[in-house]
Design a protein around this motif. Sequence first.
Motif, mmCIF file in Angstrom:
data_model
loop_
_atom_site.group_PDB
_atom_site.id
_atom_site.type_symbol
_atom_site.label_atom_id
_atom_site.label_comp_id
_atom_site.label_asym_id
_atom_site.label_seq_id
_atom_site.Cartn_x
_atom_site.Cartn_y
_atom_site.Cartn_z
ATOM 1 N N MET A 1 -4.653 -3.788 20.216
ATOM 2 C CA MET A 1 -5.254 -3.518 18.930
ATOM 3 C C MET A 1 -5.812 -4.816 18.371
ATOM 4 O O MET A 1 -5.128 -5.826 18.343
ATOM 5 N N LYS A 2 -7.060 -4.760 17.935
ATOM 6 C CA LYS A 2 -7.713 -5.923 17.344
ATOM 7 C C LYS A 2 -7.906 -5.670 15.848
ATOM 8 O O LYS A 2 -8.383 -4.622 15.455
ATOM 9 N N VAL A 3 -7.529 -6.636 15.031
ATOM 10 C CA VAL A 3 -7.679 -6.512 13.586
ATOM 11 C C VAL A 3 -9.121 -6.847 13.222
ATOM 12 O O VAL A 3 -9.673 -7.843 13.671
ATOM 13 N N GLU A 4 -9.731 -6.005 12.394
ATOM 14 C CA GLU A 4 -11.105 -6.227 11.965
ATOM 15 C C GLU A 4 -11.207 -7.489 11.122
ATOM 16 O O GLU A 4 -10.276 -7.851 10.405
ATOM 17 N N GLU A 5 -12.354 -8.135 11.196
ATOM 18 C CA GLU A 5 -12.573 -9.395 10.478
ATOM 19 C C GLU A 5 -12.330 -9.263 8.976
ATOM 20 O O GLU A 5 -11.718 -10.132 8.371
ATOM 21 N N GLU A 6 -12.801 -8.178 8.363
ATOM 22 C CA GLU A 6 -12.644 -8.028 6.916
ATOM 23 C C GLU A 6 -11.180 -7.820 6.524
ATOM 24 O O GLU A 6 -10.768 -8.197 5.429
ATOM 25 N N ALA A 7 -10.380 -7.240 7.416
ATOM 26 C CA ALA A 7 -8.958 -7.048 7.137
ATOM 27 C C ALA A 7 -8.189 -8.365 7.252
ATOM 28 O O ALA A 7 -7.174 -8.555 6.573
ATOM 29 N N ILE A 8 -8.662 -9.250 8.097
ATOM 30 C CA ILE A 8 -7.965 -10.521 8.315
ATOM 31 C C ILE A 8 -7.846 -11.302 7.008
ATOM 32 O O ILE A 8 -6.781 -11.842 6.696
ATOM 33 N N GLY A 9 -8.910 -11.365 6.232
ATOM 34 C CA GLY A 9 -8.882 -12.092 4.961
ATOM 35 C C GLY A 9 -7.826 -11.541 4.016
ATOM 36 O O GLY A 9 -7.069 -12.296 3.402
ATOM 37 N N ALA A 10 -7.754 -10.219 3.908
ATOM 38 C CA ALA A 10 -6.758 -9.587 3.033
ATOM 39 C C ALA A 10 -5.345 -9.861 3.534
ATOM 40 O O ALA A 10 -4.434 -10.130 2.746
ATOM 41 N N VAL A 11 -5.153 -9.798 4.848
ATOM 42 C CA VAL A 11 -3.831 -10.056 5.426
ATOM 43 C C VAL A 11 -3.418 -11.500 5.178
ATOM 44 O O VAL A 11 -2.287 -11.776 4.754
ATOM 45 N N VAL A 12 -4.319 -12.434 5.421
ATOM 46 C CA VAL A 12 -4.004 -13.849 5.209
ATOM 47 C C VAL A 12 -3.671 -14.111 3.745
ATOM 48 O O VAL A 12 -2.717 -14.839 3.436
ATOM 49 N N ASN A 13 -4.423 -13.512 2.823
ATOM 50 C CA ASN A 13 -4.128 -13.685 1.395
ATOM 51 C C ASN A 13 -2.741 -13.175 1.041
ATOM 52 O O ASN A 13 -1.999 -13.828 0.306
ATOM 53 N N ARG A 14 -2.391 -12.012 1.572
ATOM 54 C CA ARG A 14 -1.073 -11.453 1.295
ATOM 55 C C ARG A 14 0.028 -12.331 1.886
ATOM 56 O O ARG A 14 1.073 -12.525 1.272
ATOM 57 N N VAL A 45 8.827 -10.647 -2.064
ATOM 58 C CA VAL A 45 8.414 -11.256 -0.803
ATOM 59 C C VAL A 45 8.404 -10.198 0.298
ATOM 60 O O VAL A 45 7.454 -10.097 1.078
ATOM 61 N N SER A 46 9.443 -9.411 0.330
ATOM 62 C CA SER A 46 9.555 -8.362 1.347
ATOM 63 C C SER A 46 8.403 -7.367 1.235
ATOM 64 O O SER A 46 7.795 -6.976 2.246
ATOM 65 N N ARG A 47 8.074 -6.957 0.019
ATOM 66 C CA ARG A 47 6.954 -6.026 -0.178
ATOM 67 C C ARG A 47 5.627 -6.648 0.261
ATOM 68 O O ARG A 47 4.793 -5.974 0.873
ATOM 69 N N ALA A 48 5.429 -7.918 -0.044
ATOM 70 C CA ALA A 48 4.188 -8.591 0.354
ATOM 71 C C ALA A 48 4.059 -8.628 1.873
ATOM 72 O O ALA A 48 2.978 -8.385 2.420
ATOM 73 N N LEU A 49 5.157 -8.912 2.560
ATOM 74 C CA LEU A 49 5.129 -8.921 4.027
ATOM 75 C C LEU A 49 4.888 -7.525 4.582
ATOM 76 O O LEU A 49 4.106 -7.347 5.530
ATOM 77 N N ASP A 50 5.537 -6.527 3.991
ATOM 78 C CA ASP A 50 5.333 -5.146 4.429
ATOM 79 C C ASP A 50 3.873 -4.742 4.281
ATOM 80 O O ASP A 50 3.278 -4.150 5.174
ATOM 81 N N LYS A 55 -1.409 -3.317 6.432
ATOM 82 C CA LYS A 55 -2.856 -3.553 6.495
ATOM 83 C C LYS A 55 -3.294 -3.730 7.952
ATOM 84 O O LYS A 55 -4.320 -3.198 8.366
ATOM 85 N N ILE A 56 -2.502 -4.454 8.705
ATOM 86 C CA ILE A 56 -2.818 -4.652 10.120
ATOM 87 C C ILE A 56 -2.754 -3.325 10.863
ATOM 88 O O ILE A 56 -3.656 -2.985 11.647
#
Length: 88
Positions: A1-14, A45-50, A55-56
């Motif tokens: 599974m490859k994460v889409e580029e636009e999702a990567i930004g949201a994941v990194v921010n979280r 913290v746990s919710r942010a990681l979840d 998102k991934i």
Amino acid sequence: MKVEEEAIGAVVNRLRRAQGQLAGVIAMIEAGRDCKDVVTQLAAVSRALDRAGFKIVASGMRQCLARSEADAPPMTEAELEKLFLALA
């Protein structure tokens, strides 16, 4: 599974937000803060990681659905994420 580029930004921010929250929890523990406050922040913290993980997964599910159901319009990433979060 490859994460889409636009999702990567949201994941990194979280994940960065979670990293900052975790540093805050560590500082709270070191400062001897009230247990209730520490647990509340640790839960955040746990919710942010979840949510980063969801998102991934949502991004990967979207890719799979787009390929397997060519006749029907694929669900948006936001729809998949909302659906997945309903299970949590």
